[in-house]
Design an enzyme around this catalytic site. Structure first.
Site, PDB file in Angstrom:
ATOM      1  CG  HIS A  85      93.422  62.668  29.724  1.00 15.35           C
ATOM      2  ND1 HIS A  85      92.083  62.552  30.122  1.00 15.35           N
ATOM      3  CD2 HIS A  85      93.434  62.892  28.513  1.00 15.35           C
ATOM      4  CE1 HIS A  85      91.549  62.775  29.119  1.00 15.35           C
ATOM      5  NE2 HIS A  85      92.286  62.432  28.003  1.00 15.35           N
ATOM      6  CG  HIS A 169      93.079  55.985  24.989  1.00 13.57           C
ATOM      7  ND1 HIS A 169      92.745  56.487  23.861  1.00 13.57           N
ATOM      8  CD2 HIS A 169      93.571  56.623  25.847  1.00 13.57           C
ATOM      9  CE1 HIS A 169      93.372  57.901  23.958  1.00 13.57           C
ATOM     10  NE2 HIS A 169      93.956  57.971  25.025  1.00 13.57           N
ATOM     11  CG  HIS A 407      90.198  59.513  21.192  1.00 14.65           C
ATOM     12  ND1 HIS A 407      90.084  60.092  22.304  1.00 14.65           N
ATOM     13  CD2 HIS A 407      91.669  59.565  20.770  1.00 14.65           C
ATOM     14  CE1 HIS A 407      91.361  60.516  22.786  1.00 14.65           C
ATOM     15  NE2 HIS A 407      92.280  60.335  21.784  1.00 14.65           N
ATOM     16  CG  HIS A 429      88.686  64.529  25.416  1.00 17.00           C
ATOM     17  ND1 HIS A 429      89.028  64.140  24.247  1.00 17.00           N
ATOM     18  CD2 HIS A 429      89.969  64.633  26.225  1.00 17.00           C
ATOM     19  CE1 HIS A 429      90.313  63.983  24.062  1.00 17.00           C
ATOM     20  NE2 HIS A 429      90.993  64.329  25.247  1.00 17.00           N
TER      21      HIS A 429
END
Length: 701
Positions: A85, A169, A407, A429
């Site tokens: 990311h 996360h 996730h 994603h």
């Protein structure tokens, strides 16, 4: 700037008045890795994340930004510190023409610095010069270009509003709500709706987005319950140790590593028989990472905040730090957590190649593995693997996959969507099949719900999703104009000010109060060489503009033409001076053109040649006025008529016109204005230009 070129260019961004929102994945479109989403609306461009693909190298690992003019990007928002990311951020900030602003949360910026430094050290050692995306110097310089923001803090840049919400996360991970011209887009980044040992679950924003850009990593998979997962994890680890083996747990230096350390430290504390078996956290960033976690305890869940009052949970009792393989004494059973998490290179790869040939040893894959990585490959249980030096090694150690990946699973994703009910969802994603399954399942879930109409998109890389959002344009009246409430059909006159995507109407004198703008006057001065005598020039000006007013500026004497342009005569020059405005400039151009014509034709002045004044009969003017009004409003509109007045009925309103003075009386202001305009223009067209008296006065002067 990925090596694979696309011949189809992306759709150009809509202009400021356009209604089309365009969302284009430049990475993470039907894949996991190199997250980069481009959002275009109302002439604004926002980029969400800028990562690398962990399974690719060099420029092939970058998002497809060769299709975008990076100089036109207004804003870059980074969701969290994982390499997929933000791993290419130094390259973007230092080696491209990107000139926008970049934001991330405080914990993300702190960890970004150390994580990228470790990436440079590991990746650049094995890379060719052509594959080096950025250097330590690029990383250091990029830090000065990154701005930070707090959770729930709203910022506005160039008409783009944005705000961060907790995403779970990893520490500092953010979901980002972007608003442009009233249209809200929520980008989840990577998020988890399940609270774990140290992180809170992802928030549900209080405002409903128009578009949700949502991760789809696990598709329709539902995660194992947390307690069962932890019990299975500790069971697998102790089984490997019981058979005399070494247990390797590949992890990223930050993120799930801290969760697993908390689990193992607690488990060892409850089992004295394990105290002789060491646990190592092997990362060059180990101590730095833990210090960051200790600093940002306030960004964690309530359990950690409460525990920190008694003791620091990140000061582990049974964990030792291992900086590198040179400091490791491999003498017996042990547990080592080493980075990177997908075994691409680095310490985890070295330990794996040392231990994979022994049946007593075991590997526990604790996170998601991207296609093209060694971690993904060994999950399919091949008989051998290829080492970094090209040697073929037999795979005899055990391989277990126990996902602690933070996730969302299908249950969490579905609940999140049901709470928000966005009309549009763009899935990113996720690998193609998982993304497709998630889209199908979500559509099936809502197909029988008449109250919910959701459009779901699953674009591949560089494929644009277009949506249309139309809204009414409204302008607020501010300042002195707002002191009186306007009635229906009233005309409002003022300056229209656009700030971002908001419109305001205000009086010129209110500009400094409400906008920070200041009023300025531009004074213009033009000097024209002219040999024609001043009386001749002034006579021509009188014919052009009618009445001239005397004006004096200190010792200078002149005339004012059209009531706004001052004309002076100085030593063979005609000087024009005025305060600039569109209308005043037109007047000045007309005067300048006249003077240039006089000069070119060498026009002189002779009073005798001026035609005599014409005498206009007032009866004639009255007769013409009566006839014009009758033709304009019809003979039926005439109620009463005398020698000096005429009374009309126009749209039910009585209107009286004095034929001598041309005065108009009517209670209805609009009718009054119309009739006054007619009679005034008629009289002006019939009256001659009075040249002689003015010319004689000019000669006398």
């Amino acid at each position: 700037m990925a090596a694979t070129k696309r011949t189809k260019p992306p759709v150009e961004a809509a202009d400021e008045e356009g209604d089309e929102l365009v969302i284009t994945p430049l990475g993470a479109g039907q894949e996991i890795g190199r997250s980069c989403i481009l959002l275009e609306f109302k002439g604004r461009k926002v980029m969400l994340d800028f990562g690398i693909h962990p399974g690719l190298h060099g420029r092939n690992a970058l998002p497809f930004v060769d299709l975008v003019d990076l100089e036109t990007i207004d804003l870059l928002l980074i969701s969290h510190f994982h390499l997929d990311h933000c791993g290419a951020l130094p390259h973007l900030l230092e080696r491209t023409n990107f000139r926008g602003r970049c934001f991330m949360t405080h914990p993300t910026k702190a960890i970004y610095r150390w994580l990228l430094a470790d990436f440079i050290r590991v990746r650049n050692v094995a890379a060719d010069d052509k594959d080096v995306l950025f250097t330590e110097t690029d990383l250091e310089n990029s830090m000065n270009k990154i701005e930070t923001l707090d959770f729930h803090q709203e910022k506005e840049i160039n008409g783009i509003k944005f705000k961060c919400y907790h995403a779970g996360h990893v520490l500092g991970a953010a979901m980002i709500m972007i608003e442009i011209a009233g249209v809200k887009v929520l980008y989840t980044g990577d998020f988890s709706r399940q609270e774990d040992r140290h992180l809170m679950s992802a928030e549900i924003p209080p405002e409903r987005p128009d578009v949700l850009i949502c991760e789809s990593t696990y598709g329709t998979i539902i995660h194992e319950e947390r307690d069962a997962r932890e019990a299975r994890f500790t069971g697998v680890v102790t089984n490997i140790l019981a058979r005399g083996g070494r247990c390797l747990i590949p992890v990223f230096a930050l993120g799930r590593a801290q969760e697993l350390l908390l689990i193992l430290d607690e488990y060892w504390a409850c089992h004295p028989e394990l105290h002789e078996i060491p646990i190592y956290y092997a990362s060059s960033l180990a101590k730095k990472c833990i210090s960051v976690y200790q600093t940002f305890v306030n960004a964690m869940n309530a359990k950690i905040k409460e525990e920190i009052k008694r003791r620091n949970p990140f000061v582990f009792q049974h964990i030792s730090y291992l900086k590198g393989i040179d400091h490791f004494d491999d003498v017996g059973p042990c547990v080592i957590m080493a980075s990177p998490g997908m075994l691409q290179s680095g310490l985890s790869r070295e330990l794996f190649e040392m231990w994979c040939t022994d049946t007593r040893n075991g590997v526990v894959i604790a996170g998601y593995c991207v296609e093209g990585t060694l971690a993904r490959e060994i999950l399919s249980e091949p008989t051998d693997i290829i080492a970094m030096n090209g040697q073929k090694l037999p795979l005899k150690c055990s391989v277990e996959h126990i996902s602690f990946s933070a996730h969302t699973d299908y249950k969490q994703t579905s609940g999140f969507i049901r709470a928000l009910k966005p009309p549009h969802i763009v899935l990113v994603h996720g690998e193609q099949h998982e993304m497709s399954r998630l889209k199908t399942e979500l559509l099936r879930e809502y197909q029988d719900d008449p109250e919910t109409n959701i459009q779901i998109y699953d674009p591949r890389n560089t494929q644009s999703v277009k949506m249309t959002f139309r809204g009414e344009k409204m302008a607020k009246i501010l300042g002195t104009l707002a002191t009186k409430k306007p009635a229906h059909d009233d005309h409002v006159s003022g300056i229209l000010v656009k700030r971002g995507f908001k419109y305001h109407i205000m009086a010129p004198e209110d500009l400094t109060t409400y906008t920070g703008l200041s009023l300025s006057t531009i004074s213009q001065r033009v000097a024209i060489p002219c040999a024609t005598p001043a009386p001749a020039v002034m006579s021509s000006l009188f014919q052009l503009a009618g009445d001239l007013q005397d004006v004096r500026d200190g010792p200078r004497a002149g005339v004012r033409v059209f009531g706004v342009i001052n004309v002076f005569f100085e030593g063979g020059m005609v000087i024009l001076e005025w305060n600039s405005s569109p209308i005043h400039d037109v007047f000045a151009d007309a005067i300048a053109a006249l003077i240039l014509h006089i000069t070119a034709e060498n026009i002189g002045f002779n009073v005798a040649k001026v035609p005599p004044r014409l005498n206009i009969d007032d009866e004639h003017v009255a007769r013409c006025t009566r006839q014009t009004l009758t033709e304009a409003f019809g003979s039926n509109s005439v109620n009463q008529e005398t020698k000096e007045t005429i009374v009309l009925t126009i749209n039910g309103e009585e209107c009286t016109v004095n034929l001598r003075t041309m005065d108009v009386k009517c209670e209805n202001e609009k009718v009054n204005q119309i009739v006054t305009g007619i009679v005034t223009k008629l009289k002006a067209s019939m009256m001659p230009i009075d040249l002689v008296p003015r010319a004689e006065e000019v000669v006398e002067k």
